[in-house]
Scaffold this active site. Structure first.
Site, PDB file in Angstrom:
ATOM      1  N   HIS A 165      25.235  74.012  55.116  1.00 48.22           N
ATOM      2  CA  HIS A 165      23.891  73.917  55.717  1.00 48.22           C
ATOM      3  C   HIS A 165      23.312  72.574  55.284  1.00 48.22           C
ATOM      4  O   HIS A 165      22.824  72.449  54.167  1.00 48.22           O
ATOM      5  CB  HIS A 165      22.957  75.009  55.187  1.00 48.22           C
ATOM      6  CG  HIS A 165      23.424  76.409  55.403  1.00 48.22           C
ATOM      7  ND1 HIS A 165      22.879  77.229  56.354  1.00 48.22           N
ATOM      8  CD2 HIS A 165      24.360  77.155  54.777  1.00 48.22           C
ATOM      9  CE1 HIS A 165      23.472  78.418  56.304  1.00 48.22           C
ATOM     10  NE2 HIS A 165      24.368  78.403  55.350  1.00 48.22           N
ATOM     11  N   HIS A 181      22.929  84.618  62.276  1.00 43.90           N
ATOM     12  CA  HIS A 181      22.680  84.477  60.838  1.00 43.90           C
ATOM     13  C   HIS A 181      23.353  85.574  60.025  1.00 43.90           C
ATOM     14  O   HIS A 181      24.154  85.295  59.145  1.00 43.90           O
ATOM     15  CB  HIS A 181      21.179  84.408  60.526  1.00 43.90           C
ATOM     16  CG  HIS A 181      20.929  84.282  59.058  1.00 43.90           C
ATOM     17  ND1 HIS A 181      20.612  85.367  58.269  1.00 43.90           N
ATOM     18  CD2 HIS A 181      21.018  83.221  58.226  1.00 43.90           C
ATOM     19  CE1 HIS A 181      20.486  84.957  57.009  1.00 43.90           C
ATOM     20  NE2 HIS A 181      20.736  83.662  56.964  1.00 43.90           N
ATOM     21  N   GLU A 188      27.695  89.371  51.951  1.00 42.46           N
ATOM     22  CA  GLU A 188      27.604  88.361  50.894  1.00 42.46           C
ATOM     23  C   GLU A 188      27.215  88.965  49.555  1.00 42.46           C
ATOM     24  O   GLU A 188      27.661  88.499  48.509  1.00 42.46           O
ATOM     25  CB  GLU A 188      26.555  87.312  51.333  1.00 42.46           C
ATOM     26  CG  GLU A 188      26.297  86.219  50.337  1.00 42.46           C
ATOM     27  CD  GLU A 188      25.315  85.178  50.865  1.00 42.46           C
ATOM     28  OE1 GLU A 188      24.759  85.382  51.965  1.00 42.46           O
ATOM     29  OE2 GLU A 188      25.116  84.164  50.179  1.00 42.46           O
TER      30      GLU A 188
HETATM   31 ZN   LIG Z   1      25.528  79.950  54.483  1.00 41.52          ZN
END
Ligand SMILES: [Zn+2]
Length: 409
Positions: free
Chosen positions: A67, A183, A213
């Protein structure tokens, strides 16, 4: 037509061939890889450059997940807990985005470039990184990201997304390919996710998504409880997950999706990922946010294609891919260090190239794109088996680099 010769050449093919006293002949594409004498004899009109002693030639590296828009972060964001970090991103994202000027973007890309990355997957939330991705000589898969949990705002979300996507189409060229990113399953309503996935399918675009995650994400998607429940309560009196893990995954069926993180995946999910894409592992990011690291044995048992992502400077102190590989090596002490070093170089070359899928590189083989880097080790090596480990231990920057046969470092 050029020839580079070096002490060693890493093909990064499936067998992980390492050639000694080797050479590579190329123009835009690779023409021949082999023994130095033979390559020179077979291509008499090529300009020969003998690299210095202890040089290694290998394919350009691939960072599958970064990012850039958060590159101004150094000490602003809060580490140590995924939800606290997420809250700090929400609070500071506009400030960080505003703070990243041209130099900040340049410095971020330069770190990747000097480390030997020739292709990266950029996740773009606002479009602020489009210019640098267009200007850099590196190849970029430019993932326009979409998110939003409230379908009432869908029209505005689509409008903003389509505008950014169109801007990336307008800038697209041989080294910049527009793509789509959802996302995550906790932030994107399935209706909004489906809209963007359909757009990606219609336009034959690459696709990426964060998935599994954190422990908080696992608990939230499975049971609607845990840290995410408390987080979501700030926005909704009675929050419930918008989807479950498997329903979310099924939306990506038949595509070549880059699933990012996947630390908390169960076996069924890993099996799905293995058939429908790849996994981008970002160990430094995982460590800083106190998330577990990927269970590589479990993933490899399901034939999951693992790749390396640095994530952004929002959850890393470096975009140098060798720093990331060193961190990966030291975070996985359950794996044999020699074997893992070899695999890591494959994750960062051939696997990354296959995951991003558009640019035909990641491997030194006839007819592949000539994305090539050279590295010099501090001394000669005594055992060829140690070469991948020595590379990971000692490499900070490349000595030279070529993209589509053109020298850029
Ligand atoms: Zn990421």
């Amino acid at each position: 037509m050029k020839i580079l010769t070096a002490d060693y050449l890493l093909c990064c093919d499936d067998d992980f061939t390492i050639m000694k006293d080797a050479a590579i002949c190329f123009d835009e594409k690779i023409i021949e890889v082999g023994k130095k004498d033979e390559v020179i004899k077979n291509n008499p009109y090529a300009i020969v450059k003998n690299l210095s002693p202890n040089s290694i030639i290998m394919p350009g590296l691939v960072n599958t997940h970064v990012h850039l828009e958060y590159s101004a972060n150094q000490t602003t964001l809060v580490y140590g807990d995924f939800i606290k970090w997420l809250q700090s991103v929400i609070k500071n994202r506009e400030f960080l985005q505003r703070s990243c000027d041209k130099k900040c973007y340049n410095d971020a890309v330069e770190q990747m470039l000097q480390s030997g990355v020739t292709t990266f997957g950029a996740i773009s939330s606002f479009g602020g990184d489009l210019e640098i991705c267009y200007e850099t000589p590196l190849k970029v898969v430019y993932f326009n990201e979409i998110l939003g949990s409230n379908p009432d705002f869908a029209d505005d979300i689509y409008k903003d997304f389509e505008k950014r996507l169109q801007q990336s189409f307008d800038m697209a060229n041989d080294t910049l390919k527009p793509a789509v990113s959802i996302h995550s399953p906790y932030s994107t309503h399935p209706m909004i996710a489906k809209y963007a996935i359909d757009l990606a399918k219609e336009n034959d675009l690459n696709i990426a998504t964060h998935f599994m995650e954190s422990k908080a994400e696992r608990e939230w998607l499975d049971k609607g409880s845990g840290d995410f429940y408390n987080f979501m309560k700030n926005f909704n009196h009675n929050p419930k997950p918008m989807t479950n893990a498997m329903s979310f995954l099924k939306m990506f069926e038949g595509l070549n999706t880059v699933f990012v993180h996947g630390n908390m995946c169960n076996e069924e999910e890993l099996e799905f990922i293995s058939k429908n894409g790849s996994l981008s592992s970002c160990v430094v990011s995982n460590r800083l946010l106190n998330n577990p690291v990927l269970d590589i044995k479990k993933a490899e048992n399901k034939d999951v294609k693992i790749t390396i992502g640095t994530d952004g400077l929002s959850s890393n102190n470096s975009l140098n891919i060798w720093n990331e590989m060193r961190a990966f090596l030291f975070s996985h002490n359950e794996a044999n260090v020699i074997e893992l070093s070899k695999n890591l170089i494959k994750y960062a070359t051939i696997n990354g190239a296959k995951a991003l899928g558009i640019f035909d590189g990641g491997e030194l083989k006839k007819e592949k794109n000539a994305d090539i880097v050279s590295i010099v080790l501090p001394n000669s090596i005594t055992d060829i088996e140690q070469l991948p480990l020595e590379l990971i231990l000692h490499t900070k920057e490349i000595k030279s680099g070529y993209i589509n046969g053109e020298r850029y470092v």
